[in-house]
Enzyme design. Structure first.
Site, PDB file in Angstrom:
ATOM      1  N   GLY A  39      35.555  43.260  36.042  1.00 56.46           N
ATOM      2  CA  GLY A  39      36.332  43.677  35.251  1.00 56.46           C
ATOM      3  C   GLY A  39      36.617  44.976  34.996  1.00 56.46           C
ATOM      4  O   GLY A  39      37.291  45.868  34.091  1.00 56.46           O
TER       5      GLY A  39
ATOM      6  N   TYR B 131      42.764  29.472  25.203  1.00 58.85           N
ATOM      7  CA  TYR B 131      41.627  30.847  25.377  1.00 58.85           C
ATOM      8  C   TYR B 131      40.453  30.863  24.380  1.00 58.85           C
ATOM      9  O   TYR B 131      39.439  31.063  24.301  1.00 58.85           O
ATOM     10  CB  TYR B 131      42.867  31.643  24.948  1.00 58.85           C
ATOM     11  CG  TYR B 131      42.483  33.213  24.220  1.00 58.85           C
ATOM     12  CD1 TYR B 131      41.645  33.702  25.950  1.00 58.85           C
ATOM     13  CD2 TYR B 131      41.930  33.061  23.697  1.00 58.85           C
ATOM     14  CE1 TYR B 131      41.089  35.180  25.581  1.00 58.85           C
ATOM     15  CE2 TYR B 131      41.349  35.174  23.850  1.00 58.85           C
ATOM     16  CZ  TYR B 131      40.899  36.276  24.423  1.00 58.85           C
ATOM     17  OH  TYR B 131      40.234  36.902  24.778  1.00 58.85           O
TER      18      TYR B 131
END
Length: 298
Positions: free
Chosen positions: A21, A177
């Site tokens: 990323g 999450y």
């Protein structure tokens, strides 16, 4: 120690780093900082075009930066393996593996093509597989550093092996999450345990940025006007990640984060709750290998 800044990063000449990323947000800031300290940096991201755009931005500040992009999709095992093979063909060392890419608080329940819930599939399982496929070059590198990016939300996570992919429970994006971020901490600790058992000279640590003003965090994370007011700039939020990746005398299994949990100087933090459950970490490791169909070869 005085407040840790980017100036504390040592010279990284000759070092090779992967940042997943690395084309945007915290990952981009990490890639830029490491390249600025003379490391060779591989940006691992799904879009080669976006990776090349990130490289162009880095070279505006550091014209001689040694940066390249290799495509990586953390949701696709074949592409993870292909990325790893390409990397190992080009490089004979991996000094820093920064497992940074991730998804945050997805509003609706989503699964990847193999049926795995998206937070866990991306944030944990993808990086678990990537690290395993890169193990041959990690073992070749003296004092390789594996940094697994977590979140303070790990404190509220659980690992529900009976409903790993949220088919039975009512979906909750914050809990989902948090589960994946707990998995990150457990993976980090179990990885070090297995390095030590195998006599591999590598260091596994974790880091989290606190509440940081990335586009993703502000749009799909905690969000809201108040959080935007108190969020740290990305240039500050990235510091725990960079300290974890580059501090020379780092202690294995350390967790770096903002001093005051969501903001503050990059500091070492104590790991709380289930993050210290060694039996849970071992069970998650075995479970992850089983569902992915891979085996770490230490």
């Amino acid at each position: 120690m005085s407040k840790w800044t980017i100036n504390n990063i040592p010279d990284l000449s000759g070092k090779v780093a992967i940042v997943t990323g690395g084309n945007k947000g915290l990952g981009f800031e990490c890639a830029k900082a490491l390249a600025g300290k003379e490391a060779t940096v591989v940006i691992a991201c799904r879009s080669k075009r976006l990776g090349l755009e990130a490289i162009s931005r880095i070279k505006k500040e550091t014209p001689n930066a040694k940066v390249e992009v290799i495509e990586l999709d953390l949701l696709d095992m074949k592409k993870i393996e292909l990325f790893s093979k390409k990397f190992i063909e080009q490089y004979n060392r991996l000094d820093i593996l920064l497992n940074n890419a991730g998804v945050v608080n997805l509003e609706k329940l989503r699964h990847n093509k193999t049926g795995r819930e998206m937070h866990m599939a991306t944030n944990h399982l993808g990086h678990f597989a990537l690290t395993g496929f890169l193990l041959p070059v990690i073992k070749m590198t003296n004092a390789a550093r594996i940094v697994t990016v977590s979140s303070g939300a790990y404190r509220y996570g659980v690992i529900d092996f009976d409903d790993f992919d949220w088919h039975k429970r009512e979906y909750n994006r914050g809990k989902s999450y948090g589960d994946s971020k707990l998995a990150n901490v457990l993976f980090m600790k179990e990885l070090q345990k297995r390095f030590d058992k195998a006599g591999i000279n590598a260091v596994s640590v974790s880091a989290h940025p606190g509440l940081t003003a990335t586009e993703r965090q502000q749009s799909v994370g905690i969000g809201g006007g108040f959080s935007k007011m108190i969020a740290s700039p990305v240039e500050v939020g990235v510091l725990p990640l960079l300290r974890a990746a580059t501090e020379q005398d780092v202690k294995p299994k350390s967790l770096f984060g903002p001093k005051y949990f969501i903001w503050g100087a990059a500091s070492i933090q104590s790991i709380k709750g289930l993050g210290n459950d060694e039996s849970l970490a071992e069970k998650l490791w075995d479970f992850s290998e089983k569902i992915l169909g891979i085996k770490y070869r230490f």
